[in-house]
Structures are given as structure tokens and as C-alpha cells.
Design an enzyme around this catalytic site. Structure first.
Site, PDB file in Angstrom:
ATOM      1  N   ARG A 112       0.827  -1.199   0.000  1.00  0.00           N
ATOM      2  CA  ARG A 112       0.000   0.000   0.000  1.00  0.00           C
ATOM      3  C   ARG A 112       0.865   1.254   0.000  1.00  0.00           C
ATOM      4  NH1 ARG A 112      -3.945  -1.757   5.034  1.00  0.00           N
ATOM      5  NH2 ARG A 112      -4.716  -3.714   4.123  1.00  0.00           N
ATOM      6  N   ASP A 171       0.323   5.392   0.682  1.00  0.00           N
ATOM      7  CA  ASP A 171      -0.667   6.247   1.327  1.00  0.00           C
ATOM      8  C   ASP A 171      -1.120   7.384   0.419  1.00  0.00           C
ATOM      9  OD1 ASP A 171      -0.520   4.785   3.725  1.00  0.00           O
ATOM     10  OD2 ASP A 171       1.234   5.937   4.381  1.00  0.00           O
ATOM     11  N   TYR A 219      12.120   2.944  -1.140  1.00  0.00           N
ATOM     12  CA  TYR A 219      11.410   4.216  -1.253  1.00  0.00           C
ATOM     13  C   TYR A 219      12.415   5.358  -1.333  1.00  0.00           C
ATOM     14  CZ  TYR A 219       6.689   2.501  -0.098  1.00  0.00           C
ATOM     15  OH  TYR A 219       5.458   1.878  -0.118  1.00  0.00           O
ATOM     16  N   ARG A 224       8.138   8.366   6.132  1.00  0.00           N
ATOM     17  CA  ARG A 224       7.846   9.778   6.415  1.00  0.00           C
ATOM     18  C   ARG A 224       8.262  10.148   7.835  1.00  0.00           C
ATOM     19  NH1 ARG A 224       1.739  10.352   5.124  1.00  0.00           N
ATOM     20  NH2 ARG A 224       2.137  12.420   6.021  1.00  0.00           N
TER      21      ARG A 224
END
Length: 262
Positions: free
Chosen positions: A53, A55, A113, A200
């Protein structure tokens, strides 16, 4: 009776106007639109499953997904047909038939990422959808030293969202690489898997250290606390891109392109 085949595909998308990858009722999700586009080509109901997933507001340059179908289509037909049914902010980059035991999520060995920060005095109108703009300069050497404390198998409770649905906070962070190129700082995080908001929250801590508000030792202290309230503010979603998902060589999944912003 028609035989069933498993098809894998690689997607890129601008996550700005999505609630994220996962389908949600009455919301614009990447998974929902991709599934609808694939069904339009396959001409039968099916489910598209992703590698993980992302966000709301988070982008992807290589989200990998798979679906099962009895439709007889060539790879080019799948590619062109699916893309013709997708909006401009989603695009399929490749399609291929894979072994029946391939699973976009379960077969993945690691994910990477990238978070991009833009350092400049004034904001950019062009890159605003893909970076976190900061006026003050950051010390990348301090950030790199701090992030080393997180590498390895750890309990990352201090970096998970309150609503994270993972059954365990344990993750294996394989590498953190931080590079500065003109006004852009790129922070790459590679792990076997990630918790919700984990990257994050990493970036939020590193920015506090790189700006001098906190010492490098704070990164290890936050990790050891296992307490999300000790970690400060999460970085905004628009700077984050799912860059690559790696699989065993036998599946022959195409290598991901570099960041969509570069």
C-alpha cells in the site's frame, strides 16, 4: 475449459489526487482504477493485487501488481488496452505473464522508497507535487550518521502510524542512502517491508537532525523508545515515491526505472 494465467504489471502513478493504493468505498484509489481498467480488457471480473500500500499523496515509479485471468491476450494488448482505460495520473509501464506462484506482495524480497527534499529560498511551482520544500539548508553528513542507527532488524514502533494494521513492528532496514544534487536531497530507504508512515517518520527525524534542532544521537533514542510520540512530526506525503520492488531472479520481473522526478 479455459486455463488461468497470472499476469504481472509495473505501474507508475502521481499519487497527489488519490487516497492511496488500496481500494476504499467512495474514494479515488489507484487499485480501484487499475482493476477497472484491467477488467475492461479481460472482459471478466478479477482482482488486482499490489506489492504494498502507498498512502494518500504518495507516488510510485514501480508499483508491481498481479492478477489472474482466463482471457487470451498478448502482452502488448494488455499494455495498450489497460493504459487506454486509465486516467493520465496512472500508467502501466510493462506487462508480462509470470509463474503461477508469483505474488506481488508475498514474493517481494525488499522494497525501496525515495524521499525528496528541495532546499531553496523560494518554493517551486513545478516540483511542488514531488518534493518537500524547505528554506533552511540541511547537513547531510549528520543525517547519514544518524540514520545508521536504524539499519538492521529492529522494532520500529516509534516510526509507525497510530492506525498501522501490521501485526508486528519488526522490520529489517537494509540500507539508507542520502545524496545531495544541487537543490535536491534524495533519501533512499531499502527494507524487507515498511510500516505505515515509516519512511515519512524517518524523514521527519532526520530533518530535525540535519537542521541542527536535534543531535544525531536522537535517532537512536527515538528508536529505543518504541514510542511514536517521541519521534516528532512526519514529513508530508508528496515527497515520497515507491521506487523499486525486488523479486527472485526466476520471476524475471523488469528492473525499475529511476525516480520519476529525475
Amino acid at each position: 475449459m479455459k486455463s488461468t494465467v497470472r499476469i504481472a504489471l509495473g505501474l507508475e502513478y502521481d499519487g497527489t489526487d488519490f487516497v492511496g493504493w488500496q481500494s476504499q468505498r467512495d474514494c479515488r484509489s489507484v487499485q480501484e482504477l487499475v482493476t477497472e481498467a484491467v477488467i475492461a480488457v479481460a472482459d471478466h471480473p478479477l482482482t488486482v493485487a499490489g506489492s504494498g500500500r502507498t498512502d494518500a499523496g504518495v507516488h510510485a515509479s514501480q508499483q508491481v501488481a498481479h492478477f489472474d485471468t482466463q482471457a487470451n491476450r498478448q502482452a502488448r494488448q494488455w499494455l495498450l488496452g489497460i493504459n487506454s482505460n486509465l486516467p493520465p495520473d496512472i500508467a502501466v509501464q510493462w506487462v508480462k505473464e509470470v509463474a503461477p506462484d508469483f505474488d506481488a506482495r508475498r514474493s517481494a524480497m525488499w522494497r525501496r522508497y525515495r524521499y525528496q527534499i528541495q532546499q531553496r529560498l523560494v518554493r517551486s511551482a513545478l516540483s511542488r507535487r514531488g518534493v518537500w520544500w524547505l528554506r533552511d539548508p540541511l547537513d547531510c553528513s549528520l543525517m547519514t550518521a544518524a540514520a545508521a542507527a536504524w539499519v538492521g532488524e529492529n522494532d520500529f514502533s516509534a516510526f509507525r502510524a497510530a492506525g498501522c494494521q501490521s501485526s508486528t513492528p519488526m522490520r529489517r532496514l537494509l540500507a539508507v542512502e542520502i545524496e545531495e544534487n544541487n537543490s535536491i536531497i534524495a533519501l533512499d530507504f531499502t527494507a524487507n517491508a515498511f510500516l505505515q508512515h515509516m519512511v515519512r517518520n524517518f524523514v521527519g527525524v532526520l530533518v530535525a537532525i540535519g537542521s541542527g534542532r536535534e543531535p544525531p544521537e536522537w535517532a537512536a533514542q527515538v528508536l529505543a523508545s518504541r514510542d511514536r510520540t517521541q519521534g516528532g512530526v512526519a514529513a508530508p506525503p508528496q515527497g515520497l515515491t515507491l521506487l523499486e520492488v525486488a523479486y527472485p531472479k526466476r520471476f524475471e520481473i523488469p528492473t525499475a526505472p529511476d525516480s520519476w522526478l529525475n
